[in-house]
Structures are given as structure tokens and as C-alpha cells.
Design an enzyme around this catalytic site. Structure first.
Site, PDB file in Angstrom:
ATOM      1  N   HIS A  42       4.364 -14.100  59.518  1.00 31.58           N
ATOM      2  CA  HIS A  42       4.938 -12.976  60.262  1.00 31.58           C
ATOM      3  C   HIS A  42       5.875 -13.501  61.344  1.00 31.58           C
ATOM      4  O   HIS A  42       5.854 -14.687  61.677  1.00 31.58           O
ATOM      5  CB  HIS A  42       3.820 -12.161  60.927  1.00 31.58           C
ATOM      6  N   HIS A 126      10.999 -16.852  64.921  1.00 30.70           N
ATOM      7  CA  HIS A 126      10.465 -17.958  64.122  1.00 30.70           C
ATOM      8  C   HIS A 126       9.192 -17.512  63.414  1.00 30.70           C
ATOM      9  O   HIS A 126       8.431 -16.701  63.943  1.00 30.70           O
ATOM     10  CB  HIS A 126      10.198 -19.197  64.993  1.00 30.70           C
TER      11      HIS A 126
END
Length: 194
Positions: A42, A126
Site C-alpha cells: 500500500h 513509496h
């Protein structure tokens, strides 16, 4: 409960990333990394930590409002990077300003709910794919291998509230398990009036 707001990429782009990560496992030094669980991949938008149950109704209302004001936007998984010698990640490309805005709105929703948040800093998209064991590992070869990685574009259509269940088994290397609590659709209009 331990919570964070996130963008959850769909299965297709995650499968593409999975193939790229599989290739990384063959590189020298891969055994020095603890690879993150694929079902939990995620983009964290706002990490809230432990949140009292009494705050959940207001948090849900504020996150729903943030999603309602934000239009859907395009992203793709892109390249790689690292934080020091500790974390290896893939990044994002596409409508990064929209992703940053959603992260800011999720952070503000938590703060206004009364959740103590870390010091605010500029959001860097990220998705963590590995963490170094012990003192860390040279991550440059892995970043270089991800340099040409370009995933398929998808439309981010939701803001997720995710619960992080920390390991309790004591098994070395076991990571947290993630449970999606709720997802709110992004409903803002592209003309900025959302």
C-alpha cells in the site's frame, strides 16, 4: 487500534510489481532483506498509530469528507528507492500532486479528530517492498534493478482506513497483518469545485 490512511493499488499493478520483486530475490544480498507481505502492499498517506475507539466516528466522518472533496486521479508504480540502509521501496508516477493533496487531507482529518500525529513533512509516495535485517544492507543494486520498472496506470478511486495488527506469534521475521476498515470513494470534481 493501530491505524493509517492509505491508497491500495489494484491487483493488476500489484502483480506487475510482484514479478519485478521476484526478480530481485535472485540478486546477491536478497537473503539479508525481509520482504514485505504482498497482500499488505500500500501507499501510506497518514500513519496515526494507536487510536482510541472513541475517536473513530469523528475520524471516519473527516476521512469521508476528505475523500468526497478529492477527485479520482491516475497513478502507476514506478522505479525504486531506499531510505538509508533500512528500507527498499517502489515509488509512484502520475498525478503526484493529487496524491500529496489526499495525504495532506488524511493527515489533517486525523489531527482535527484529536489524534497526535508526527511532525508534518512533505509527503513522499513509496510502497515498501523490503526492510533490511540487522545493521542494514547495501540497497543500491536493488534500486538499480528497479530503475526501469514502469507499472500500468490505474485510477485511484478510494481513500482507505487500514488497521495494522502487529505480530503476536513471536515467529522471527513475521510482519504486521493489515485489515481494511473502510474505503471511501473519491468523489471530487476535476474542475476543483469538489
Amino acid at each position: 487500534m493501530r491505524l493509517f490512511a492509505a491508497v491500495l493499488p489494484p491487483a493488476g499493478p500489484l502483480a506487475e510489481l510482484g514479478a519485478a520483486v521476484d526478480a530481485l530475490h535472485a540478486l546477491p544480498g536478497a537473503e539479508a532483506l525481509r520482504w514485505t507481505s504482498r497482500p499488505g502492499w500500500h501507499f501510506t498517506l497518514a500513519f496515526m498509530g494507536e487510536v482510541e475507539d472513541a475517536l473513530l466516528p469523528e475520524l471516519r466522518t473527516r476521512l469521508a469528507r476528505a475523500a468526497h472533496r478529492t477527485p479520482p486521479f491516475g497513478l502507476r508504480l514506478h522505479g525504486g528507492g531506499h531510505f538509508g540502509r533500512r528500507a527498499l521501496w517502489t515509488g509512484a508516477a502520475g498525478e503526484l500532486d493529487a496524491l500529496r493533496l489526499l495525504a495532506e487531507r488524511a493527515d489533517a482529518a486525523a489531527r482535527r479528530t484529536g489524534i497526535p500525529m508526527e511532525e508534518h513533512r512533505r509527503y513522499q509516495a513509496h510502497l515498501t517492498i523490503a526492510r533490511a535485517r540487522g545493521e542494514g544492507a547495501p540497497l543500491a543494486p536493488f534500486v538499480a534493478a528497479l530503475d526501469g520498472f514502469e507499472g500500468t496506470r490505474w485510477e485511484v478511486g478510494g481513500l482507505a482506513l487500514v488497521r495494522s495488527n502487529l505480530p503476536v506469534s513471536g515467529v522471527p521475521g513475521e510482519g504486521p497483518r493489515y485489515e481494511t476498515v473502510e474505503v471511501w470513494p473519491l468523489e471530487g470534481r476535476r474542475d476543483g469545485s469538489g
